[in-house]
Design a protein around this motif. Structure first.
Motif, PDB file in Angstrom:
ATOM      1  N   PRO A 103       0.767  -1.229   0.013  1.00  0.00           N
ATOM      2  CA  PRO A 103      -0.046  -0.108   0.125  1.00  0.00           C
ATOM      3  C   PRO A 103       0.937   1.243  -0.015  1.00  0.00           C
ATOM      4  O   PRO A 103       1.997   1.341   0.573  1.00  0.00           O
ATOM      5  N   LEU A 104       0.320   2.371  -0.497  1.00  0.00           N
ATOM      6  CA  LEU A 104       0.736   3.648  -0.469  1.00  0.00           C
ATOM      7  C   LEU A 104       0.849   4.345   0.627  1.00  0.00           C
ATOM      8  O   LEU A 104      -0.037   4.213   1.394  1.00  0.00           O
ATOM      9  N   GLY A 105       1.966   4.790   1.443  1.00  0.00           N
ATOM     10  CA  GLY A 105       2.108   5.164   2.655  1.00  0.00           C
ATOM     11  C   GLY A 105       1.007   6.664   2.665  1.00  0.00           C
ATOM     12  O   GLY A 105       0.662   7.142   1.763  1.00  0.00           O
ATOM     13  N   ILE A 106       0.903   7.192   3.939  1.00  0.00           N
ATOM     14  CA  ILE A 106       0.138   8.261   4.254  1.00  0.00           C
ATOM     15  C   ILE A 106       1.075   9.583   4.431  1.00  0.00           C
ATOM     16  O   ILE A 106       0.626  10.277   5.127  1.00  0.00           O
ATOM     17  N   ASP A 107       2.210   9.797   3.701  1.00  0.00           N
ATOM     18  CA  ASP A 107       2.836  10.901   3.876  1.00  0.00           C
ATOM     19  C   ASP A 107       2.110  12.067   3.348  1.00  0.00           C
ATOM     20  O   ASP A 107       2.134  13.166   3.981  1.00  0.00           O
ATOM     21  N   ARG A 108       1.203  12.172   2.366  1.00  0.00           N
ATOM     22  CA  ARG A 108       0.450  13.340   2.077  1.00  0.00           C
ATOM     23  C   ARG A 108      -0.879  12.734   1.822  1.00  0.00           C
ATOM     24  O   ARG A 108      -1.572  12.895   0.524  1.00  0.00           O
ATOM     25  N   LEU A 109      -1.546  12.169   2.695  1.00  0.00           N
ATOM     26  CA  LEU A 109      -2.684  11.560   2.696  1.00  0.00           C
ATOM     27  C   LEU A 109      -3.882  12.594   2.552  1.00  0.00           C
ATOM     28  O   LEU A 109      -3.711  13.748   2.948  1.00  0.00           O
ATOM     29  N   GLY A 110      -4.796  12.393   1.456  1.00  0.00           N
ATOM     30  CA  GLY A 110      -5.800  13.193   1.460  1.00  0.00           C
ATOM     31  C   GLY A 110      -7.017  12.459   1.949  1.00  0.00           C
ATOM     32  O   GLY A 110      -7.532  11.678   1.668  1.00  0.00           O
ATOM     33  N   TYR A 111      -7.826  13.412   2.945  1.00  0.00           N
ATOM     34  CA  TYR A 111      -8.852  12.901   3.807  1.00  0.00           C
ATOM     35  C   TYR A 111     -10.201  12.791   3.079  1.00  0.00           C
ATOM     36  O   TYR A 111     -10.913  11.919   3.584  1.00  0.00           O
ATOM     37  N   LEU A 112     -10.207  13.391   1.827  1.00  0.00           N
ATOM     38  CA  LEU A 112     -11.247  12.983   1.011  1.00  0.00           C
ATOM     39  C   LEU A 112     -11.176  11.753  -0.040  1.00  0.00           C
ATOM     40  O   LEU A 112     -11.996  11.493  -0.684  1.00  0.00           O
ATOM     41  N   GLN A 113      -9.956  11.151   0.187  1.00  0.00           N
ATOM     42  CA  GLN A 113      -9.818   9.887  -0.772  1.00  0.00           C
ATOM     43  C   GLN A 113      -9.556   8.703   0.132  1.00  0.00           C
ATOM     44  O   GLN A 113      -8.620   7.829  -0.143  1.00  0.00           O
ATOM     45  N   HIS A 114     -10.152   8.601   0.972  1.00  0.00           N
ATOM     46  CA  HIS A 114     -10.171   7.223   2.236  1.00  0.00           C
ATOM     47  C   HIS A 114     -10.380   6.228   1.318  1.00  0.00           C
ATOM     48  O   HIS A 114     -10.238   5.007   2.001  1.00  0.00           O
TER      49      HIS A 114
END
Length: 381
Positions: A358-369
């Motif tokens: 999985p891709l890490g959450i370094d620049r997680l977009g909260y609308l892309q959960h």
């Protein structure tokens, strides 16, 4: 039908994917000469009415997406129309070569006598991801400064933005037609209040506690609605996708579906190899089923018997291993991945390693959960 009015209304929906795709459509309207002026006027009017920092960010991201996708140049009125600025809104304006107007909302450190309210802790992990509270806790443990209490203080203060409905109305209106017990990816006013409190805490830390600007900006990226590289991602159904999309049933039925899926891929893409797959979520009145498939390679000299291999790898995979990434600039659309060395990727006992992670959450977009935490896979090598 008033398409623009409907799109603007959908920006207020608690459904994360609906807001994300609405932002894409509004960005596209900014590129069309026939709809540009009307859309600009509506978005500027919307922006001036935003009462929370996170609400401002979502509107600014529409302009940012239009600039990245179509070379759109925002109107100079954009900077003066921001009612609630933040570190993140300043970064977005800088990407347009603009600078924020002075913010009339003064920052205030949390008073010594302030007590964290029960509703602040109660919404963590339910109405919004716990990662914002966790991030504040890590900063507090590292510095000894009251990051968590400051975030709770800002949370209490921004209740006045919507005094009659600080928690929004009935978000389940948007998911109830899917059946009882279904939990969708929602980001309601509760989440927007908490994210806004998170952003204001970082601003307090930068102004009063000496937090370095680059550290504050890096932490603020957690409040992005969309990942800069994935902001314009759209769903596309591949030709090899199975006609039957539910993977409900017993172990044999699911395994049969997976083998059929792999066979379809080989037929449609004979020169390619399927290394990861996340099934659509199947929801019934009894249960919710999602199946992930990740291909592994294995070297010789394994100390784990083949019969025990699946259970052993499941335990290894449950640790939440993700691919780390970096970017040349905070809002750069380029995401850089460094493949880990094989000796770090390989599980020591069974001498096996995953071909995707999985891709890490370094620049997680909260609308892309819907893409996180384990639905967006990338090759590991």
């Amino acid at each position: 039908m008033d398409e623009l009015r409907i799109l603007i209304a959908r920006l207020g929906w608690p459904s994360t994917s609906a807001r994300w795709w609405t932002m894409q459509e509004l960005a596209a309207r900014l590129n069309e000469p026939a709809s540009r002026d009307e859309t600009e006027s509506a978005l500027l009017q919307l922006l001036t009415t935003r009462k929370l920092e996170a609400e401002v960010i979502e509107v600014l991201c529409i302009y940012w997406m239009a600039a990245q996708a179509y070379g759109y140049s925002p109107t100079p009125k954009l900077a003066e129309s921001i009612p609630r600025s933040s570190i993140l809104s300043d970064l977005l304006l800088e990407s347009f070569s603009m600078f924020a107007e002075a913010d009339d909302e003064e920052l205030e450190e949390v008073p010594e006598e302030f007590v964290i309210p029960q509703d602040f802790d109660g919404v963590q992990g339910s109405d919004l991801p716990r990662i914002f509270r966790t991030s504040m806790g890590e900063l507090e443990n590292h510095t000894g400064l009251p990051f968590v209490r400051q975030m709770a203080f800002e949370w209490t203060a921004n209740r006045s933005a919507y005094p009659d409905a600080p928690f929004q109305g009935d978000p389940w209106h948007f998911s109830r037609p899917l059946g009882d017990g279904f939990i969708g990816q929602l980001s309601s006013r509760t989440a927007l209040r908490a994210i806004s409190a998170y952003l204001r805490t970082l601003a307090v830390a930068e102004e009063f506690w000496g937090m370095p600007t680059d550290r504050a900006e890096a932490s603020a990226l957690l409040a992005l609605p969309v990942h800069p590289t994935l902001a314009l991602l759209r769903p596309e159904r591949p030709i090899w996708f199975p006609a039957t999309t539910d993977f409900d049933g017993d172990r044999e039925a699911i395994e049969s579906s997976m083998r059929g899926l792999v066979a379809r891929v080989k037929t449609a893409r004979p020169d390619d190899e399927l290394i990861a797959f996340a099934s659509p979520i199947f929801v019934s009145m009894e249960r919710c089923v999602e199946v992930s498939l990740v291909r592994w390679s294995q070297a010789e000299e394994s100390s784990i018997a083949d019969a025990d291999l699946a259970a052993h790898l499941e335990e290894f995979w449950a640790d939440g291993w993700m691919l780390r990434s970096a970017s040349p600039e905070p809002l750069s659309t380029t995401t850089v991945f460094a493949s880990p060395p094989l000796d770090r990727l390989m599980e020591d006992q069974c001498k096996a390693w995953p071909l995707a992670a999985p891709l890490g959450i370094d620049r997680l977009g909260y609308l892309q959960h819907d893409l996180y935490p384990g639905r967006l896979f990338l090759p590991t090598l």
